[in-house]
Design a protein around this motif. Sequence first.
Motif, PDB file in Angstrom:
ATOM      1  N   HIS A 212      18.921  55.704 -17.465  1.00 55.67           N
ATOM      2  CA  HIS A 212      17.782  55.990 -16.940  1.00 55.67           C
ATOM      3  C   HIS A 212      17.088  54.890 -16.421  1.00 55.67           C
ATOM      4  N   ILE A 213      17.330  53.706 -16.390  1.00 56.44           N
ATOM      5  CA  ILE A 213      16.096  52.699 -15.907  1.00 56.44           C
ATOM      6  C   ILE A 213      16.744  52.135 -14.645  1.00 56.44           C
ATOM      7  N   ASP A 214      15.921  52.426 -13.842  1.00 57.02           N
ATOM      8  CA  ASP A 214      15.942  51.312 -11.812  1.00 57.02           C
ATOM      9  C   ASP A 214      15.944  50.109 -12.327  1.00 57.02           C
ATOM     10  N   ILE A 215      15.450  49.256 -12.483  1.00 53.00           N
ATOM     11  CA  ILE A 215      14.882  48.064 -12.904  1.00 53.00           C
ATOM     12  C   ILE A 215      14.763  47.145 -13.971  1.00 53.00           C
ATOM     13  N   LEU A 216      15.804  46.562 -14.778  1.00 52.22           N
ATOM     14  CA  LEU A 216      15.483  45.835 -16.256  1.00 52.22           C
ATOM     15  C   LEU A 216      14.644  44.298 -15.843  1.00 52.22           C
ATOM     16  N   PHE A 217      14.251  43.477 -16.503  1.00 54.53           N
ATOM     17  CA  PHE A 217      13.406  43.226 -17.197  1.00 54.53           C
ATOM     18  C   PHE A 217      13.772  42.424 -18.348  1.00 54.53           C
ATOM     19  N   ALA A 218      14.398  41.605 -18.815  1.00 47.57           N
ATOM     20  CA  ALA A 218      14.604  40.705 -20.190  1.00 47.57           C
ATOM     21  C   ALA A 218      14.871  38.939 -19.782  1.00 47.57           C
ATOM     22  N   GLU A 233      25.819  34.046 -19.004  1.00 45.39           N
ATOM     23  CA  GLU A 233      26.595  34.656 -17.650  1.00 45.39           C
ATOM     24  C   GLU A 233      27.245  35.288 -18.075  1.00 45.39           C
ATOM     25  N   THR A 234      28.120  35.653 -19.463  1.00 43.55           N
ATOM     26  CA  THR A 234      28.977  36.643 -19.478  1.00 43.55           C
ATOM     27  C   THR A 234      27.598  38.534 -19.515  1.00 43.55           C
ATOM     28  N   ALA A 235      26.292  37.982 -20.034  1.00 41.19           N
ATOM     29  CA  ALA A 235      25.410  39.199 -19.735  1.00 41.19           C
ATOM     30  C   ALA A 235      24.867  39.604 -18.742  1.00 41.19           C
ATOM     31  N   ALA A 236      24.924  38.412 -18.068  1.00 41.99           N
ATOM     32  CA  ALA A 236      24.516  38.603 -16.480  1.00 41.99           C
ATOM     33  C   ALA A 236      25.812  39.572 -15.917  1.00 41.99           C
ATOM     34  N   ARG A 237      26.939  39.311 -16.465  1.00 46.29           N
ATOM     35  CA  ARG A 237      28.420  39.763 -15.679  1.00 46.29           C
ATOM     36  C   ARG A 237      27.502  41.558 -15.732  1.00 46.29           C
ATOM     37  N   HIS A 238      28.167  41.687 -17.784  1.00 44.65           N
ATOM     38  CA  HIS A 238      27.998  43.287 -17.814  1.00 44.65           C
ATOM     39  C   HIS A 238      26.474  43.384 -17.410  1.00 44.65           C
ATOM     40  N   VAL A 239      25.410  43.458 -17.459  1.00 44.22           N
ATOM     41  CA  VAL A 239      24.259  43.626 -16.747  1.00 44.22           C
ATOM     42  C   VAL A 239      24.722  44.060 -15.328  1.00 44.22           C
ATOM     43  N   ALA A 240      25.182  44.005 -14.626  1.00 41.88           N
ATOM     44  CA  ALA A 240      25.319  43.990 -13.597  1.00 41.88           C
ATOM     45  C   ALA A 240      26.389  44.899 -13.187  1.00 41.88           C
ATOM     46  N   GLU A 241      26.852  45.147 -14.813  1.00 38.89           N
ATOM     47  CA  GLU A 241      27.784  46.472 -14.465  1.00 38.89           C
ATOM     48  C   GLU A 241      27.113  47.689 -15.044  1.00 38.89           C
ATOM     49  N   ASP A 242      26.457  47.457 -16.073  1.00 43.51           N
ATOM     50  CA  ASP A 242      25.429  49.104 -16.361  1.00 43.51           C
ATOM     51  C   ASP A 242      24.144  49.200 -15.673  1.00 43.51           C
ATOM     52  N   THR A 243      23.533  48.065 -14.390  1.00 43.02           N
ATOM     53  CA  THR A 243      22.388  48.825 -13.847  1.00 43.02           C
ATOM     54  C   THR A 243      22.243  47.806 -12.763  1.00 43.02           C
ATOM     55  N   SER A 244      21.485  48.448 -11.567  1.00 44.49           N
ATOM     56  CA  SER A 244      22.269  48.278 -10.451  1.00 44.49           C
ATOM     57  C   SER A 244      21.221  46.878 -10.203  1.00 44.49           C
ATOM     58  N   PHE A 245      19.367  46.556 -10.704  1.00 39.31           N
ATOM     59  CA  PHE A 245      18.785  45.843 -10.531  1.00 39.31           C
ATOM     60  C   PHE A 245      18.520  45.582 -11.768  1.00 39.31           C
ATOM     61  N   ALA A 246      18.728  44.187 -11.556  1.00 41.63           N
ATOM     62  CA  ALA A 246      17.989  43.422 -12.904  1.00 41.63           C
ATOM     63  C   ALA A 246      17.148  41.878 -12.639  1.00 41.63           C
ATOM     64  N   ALA A 247      15.701  41.763 -13.743  1.00 45.00           N
ATOM     65  CA  ALA A 247      14.903  40.698 -13.273  1.00 45.00           C
ATOM     66  C   ALA A 247      15.338  39.984 -14.529  1.00 45.00           C
ATOM     67  N   LEU A 248      16.286  38.613 -15.043  1.00 41.21           N
ATOM     68  CA  LEU A 248      16.427  38.413 -16.575  1.00 41.21           C
ATOM     69  C   LEU A 248      15.996  36.877 -16.244  1.00 41.21           C
ATOM     70  N   THR A 249      15.245  36.042 -17.310  1.00 47.65           N
ATOM     71  CA  THR A 249      14.155  35.076 -16.724  1.00 47.65           C
ATOM     72  C   THR A 249      14.609  34.251 -18.086  1.00 47.65           C
ATOM     73  N   ARG A 250      14.606  32.313 -17.734  1.00 49.37           N
ATOM     74  CA  ARG A 250      15.601  31.383 -18.565  1.00 49.37           C
ATOM     75  C   ARG A 250      14.442  30.222 -18.438  1.00 49.37           C
ATOM     76  N   SER A 251      13.497  30.624 -19.208  1.00 49.37           N
ATOM     77  CA  SER A 251      12.052  28.907 -19.755  1.00 49.37           C
ATOM     78  C   SER A 251      12.197  28.468 -18.068  1.00 49.37           C
ATOM     79  N   GLU A 252      12.520  27.830 -18.268  1.00 45.24           N
ATOM     80  CA  GLU A 252      12.670  26.281 -17.384  1.00 45.24           C
ATOM     81  C   GLU A 252      14.047  26.244 -16.411  1.00 45.24           C
TER      82      GLU A 252
END
Length: 329
Positions: A212-218, A233-252
Motif C-alpha cells: 500500500h505504500i508509495d513513499i517510506l520514511f524511517a 546497508e542490509t536494511a537499505a537493500r531490503h527496503v529497496a526490494e520492498d518499496t520503490s521509494f524510501a527516505a532513510l535518515t541517519r542523524s549526523e
Amino acid sequence: MTILYDLCGIGNAITDVLAKVSFDFLEAQGLVAGSMTLIDEDRVKTLRDAVQVECETGGGSAANTCVTAAQLGSRVAYLGKVSGDTAGNAFSEDMRGCGVAFPSKPLDGRLGANLATASCIVLITPDGQRTMCTYLGACTQFSPEDVLHDVIAASSIVYLEGYLFDPPHAQEAFRRAATLAHNAGRQVSLSLSDPFCVGRHRDAFLDLIKGHIDILFANENEICALYQTDRFETAARHVAEDTSFAALTRSELGSVVIRGGERVDIAPVPTQVVDTTGAGDAYAAGFLTGLTSNRSLEECGRLASLAASEVISHYGARPLSNPWKDAGF
C-alpha cells in the motif's frame, strides 16, 4: 477530483509537554532513552508533577509534519481524533491557526467513555535526545469512519504516522486511506515513527509497505528494526526490494534516498543540537514539500535536512522560522 491539498497527514492528535531531565531521572523512572512508551492518564499526571515543564504545544508526529509543511508553503490537511475538552479545542485552534485544514470531528462522549485528548510527556536529556511517554486517550478511537473520502481524494500525498498503528482500529483505517488515495490516483506515504512501534507491529508494517505504500520514511534504527538487522546497508537493500521509494535518515550521517534503481546520499546540515523532538517530522515535511513542488531528489533531501536542522536547534518540534527562506530557497 481537483487537488486542494499537497499533503494530508493522518496521525495521533496530541498535546506535547516538554521538560529537561537527567539521565538518572530516566533510569529512576524505568525509561529507555530515545523510546516512546505508552502510559495511562495517572502516569501522565505523576510524570508532569515530577518535572519542570519547558513548554506545552500542539503536537503529534504527523501533526508536526503538517504544520511544518504548511510553514514551508504546502497546502495541508490533517485528520486526527481529539476530545471535546479544553485541550482538544486548543489543538484544533492551533492547527487551523497554523494554516492546516482540520475537518475531523471531536470524539463523541457516548463512544469514547470520557477519554481526554491525548498528551505526550517529552523528556529531553542533556544530549538533546527525547524520550516520550504518551497517553493516547481520544486517539484510540480513530477509526476507518474518520478517514474522510473527500479530503483524501483531494490530497496529492497522504502521509500516515506509524505511531497510530497502536490503537485498535488504526490498521484498518490506514488501509482504507491507502485504498481511497490510490483509487483517486494519489500517493501514500508512511513514517515508521519509532523502533519499538516497529517491533510491536513488524509483520503488519511489512504487509502495509509491500502492498500500500508509495513513499517510506524511517530513521536508521527503525529501518534496521523492520528488517531485524544491525547493519544499515542490509536494511537499505531490503527496503529497496520492498518499496520503490524510501527516505532513510541517519542523524549526523545525513540521509539516503532510494527510488527505483537510484540512490542519493544527502549530507546533513550542521547545527547545535538542543532537542531532537520532531527531527524526523520536519525532515518528512521538507522532503514532501519539495516533492510536491517538483524538486529533484537531491533538492528534496537538502530541503528536508534544512528543516530538520532548524527544528533540532531549539526546544519544540516545530520551526521557529522558515529554514528554506533563511537558506535562500
